[in-house]
Design an enzyme around this catalytic site. Structure first.
Site, PDB file in Angstrom:
ATOM      1  N   LYS A 191      35.217  52.963  45.766  1.00 13.08           N
ATOM      2  CA  LYS A 191      35.553  52.111  46.419  1.00 13.08           C
ATOM      3  C   LYS A 191      35.822  53.124  48.087  1.00 13.08           C
ATOM      4  O   LYS A 191      35.805  52.818  48.738  1.00 13.08           O
ATOM      5  CB  LYS A 191      35.672  51.297  46.420  1.00 13.08           C
ATOM      6  CG  LYS A 191      34.909  50.001  45.110  1.00 13.08           C
ATOM      7  CD  LYS A 191      35.180  48.653  45.118  1.00 13.08           C
ATOM      8  CE  LYS A 191      34.487  48.271  44.163  1.00 13.08           C
ATOM      9  NZ  LYS A 191      34.941  46.476  43.344  1.00 13.08           N
ATOM     10  N   GLN A 195      40.436  43.772  42.253  1.00  7.54           N
ATOM     11  CA  GLN A 195      40.265  43.853  41.340  1.00  7.54           C
ATOM     12  C   GLN A 195      40.260  43.362  40.123  1.00  7.54           C
ATOM     13  O   GLN A 195      41.015  42.983  39.891  1.00  7.54           O
ATOM     14  CB  GLN A 195      39.906  45.951  40.953  1.00  7.54           C
ATOM     15  CG  GLN A 195      39.057  46.375  39.861  1.00  7.54           C
ATOM     16  CD  GLN A 195      37.955  46.450  40.574  1.00  7.54           C
ATOM     17  OE1 GLN A 195      38.068  46.752  41.625  1.00  7.54           O
ATOM     18  NE2 GLN A 195      36.407  46.071  40.094  1.00  7.54           N
ATOM     19  N   ASP A 249      35.452  40.415  49.181  1.00 13.01           N
ATOM     20  CA  ASP A 249      34.945  39.889  48.244  1.00 13.01           C
ATOM     21  C   ASP A 249      33.787  38.968  47.870  1.00 13.01           C
ATOM     22  O   ASP A 249      32.751  38.153  47.534  1.00 13.01           O
ATOM     23  CB  ASP A 249      35.805  39.945  46.988  1.00 13.01           C
ATOM     24  CG  ASP A 249      35.772  40.606  45.754  1.00 13.01           C
ATOM     25  OD1 ASP A 249      33.831  41.665  46.588  1.00 13.01           O
ATOM     26  OD2 ASP A 249      35.847  41.376  44.974  1.00 13.01           O
TER      27      ASP A 249
END
Ligand code: NAD
Length: 290
Positions: free
Chosen positions: A60, A104, A127
């Site tokens: 990422k 994460q 997200d």
């Protein structure tokens, strides 16, 4: 097994599609920088030392760099407390130079991912997991939506798969993939059936579908005789079987039946990262009122 009518199946090159979109994102970032503004910035938080998570984060951050975005990484030990994770998120919320925050998952045992998602400023929630954004998604007004569902929709859009009135089956009902992709498909005017581990006769549901999105984590669950000729099949699942990455769809098996199928490698994965970049750009532009 009988061979159904032969359809020319396109195996989606998710990486090529992702690169096309990243080029557009890179140009947009370039325009901001040329106008004298700082680059958008994604802050990632890694708790513990799960090698798969570390590798996802590396990918990422590298993707950010390639489109000219900044990124930072905050590492917390496996033993970090819930409060330490929440304090890290609070510091990133307060940092005006940070546009997107990603913690994460999976988090180490004992930490509550829902509380962490709730703590992320909805304006930086790239997200799309904060309940504010999840709620706005239900109402059709979210700016920031979970990345994998967005990637699935972008693939369908770029391959001109008609969704208006289409029968869509989503297998899986997680907050991160199954539920949001079902909402997006419904908003695109598909008639959506959401299947899950307790669904009776999953195969029969799939056989009626014009679009199948499999987000389960059961290797090769979707077989050739589950797929209606000409259906679009999006395979989100990723499972490691004997060291080999496997998807939820028997990709080889659906050849000649599906209109398009995404492979488990170079399929939805690169699109997920690309949508993370797009969300970071969106968060940046919204925060700056651009
Ligand atoms: P999850 O475990 O949270 O949810 C799985 C869902 O599948 C559940 O809703 C469950 O009801 C359903 N399910 C389980 N067994 C089933 C069965 N036999 N039949 C029908 N439904 C069943 O997982 P998730 O986070 O939604 O991820 C799903 C898969 O997608 C995983 O393999 C994950 O690794 C992968 N994934 C890939 C990407 C990507 O970018 N490619 C992103 C996110 C998740």
């Amino acid at each position: 097994m009988s061979t159904p009518p032969s359809v020319e199946t396109v195996v989606v090159d998710g990486l090529a599609l992702a690169q096309e979109i990243r080029k557009e994102l890179s140009e947009a970032v370039g325009r901001h920088v040329a106008a004298g503004r700082r680059a958008p910035k994604l802050a990632v938080v890694l708790v513990g030392d799960d090698p798969a998570s570390a590798s996802y984060i590396k990918g990422k951050r590298r993707a950010c760099e390639r489109v000219g975005m900044d990124s930072s990484e905050t590492k917390l030990p496996e033993t970090a407390t819930q409060q330490e994770v929440l304090d890290t998120v609070a510091a990133l919320n307060a940092d005006d130079g940070v546009d997107g925050i990603l913690v994460q998952v999976p988090l180490p045992k004992g930490l509550d991912p829902k509380e962490v998602a709730l703590a992320i400023d909805p304006a930086k929630d790239v997200d799309g997991l904060n309940p504010t954004n999840a709620g706005l998604l239900l109402q059709g007004t979210a700016d920031l939506v979970a990345c994998t569902p967005l990637g699935c929709m972008e693939i369908l859009r770029r391959f001109d798969i008609p969704l208006e009135g289409a029968d869509a089956v989503v297998i899986g009902r997680s907050d991160i993939v199954g539920k949001p992709v079902a909402v997006l498909l419904q908003q695109a005017n598909a008639t959506v059936t959401q299947c899950h581990s307790r669904t009776k006769d999953l195969r029969e549901h799939c056989r009626r579908a014009d679009v199948i999105v499999a987000a389960v984590g059961v290797p090769k669950l979707v077989q050739r005789d589950w797929v209606k000729p000409g259906a679009a099949v999006i395979d989100v699942g990723v499972t490691v079987v004997d060291g080999v990455l496997t998807g939820d769809v028997d990709t080889e098996g659906v050849q000649g039946v599906a209109k398009i199928v995404t492979p488990h490698r170079r399929g939805v994965g690169p699109m997920t990262i690309t949508m993370l970049l797009r969300n970071t750009l969106t968060a940046y532009e919204r925060r700056k009122g651009l």
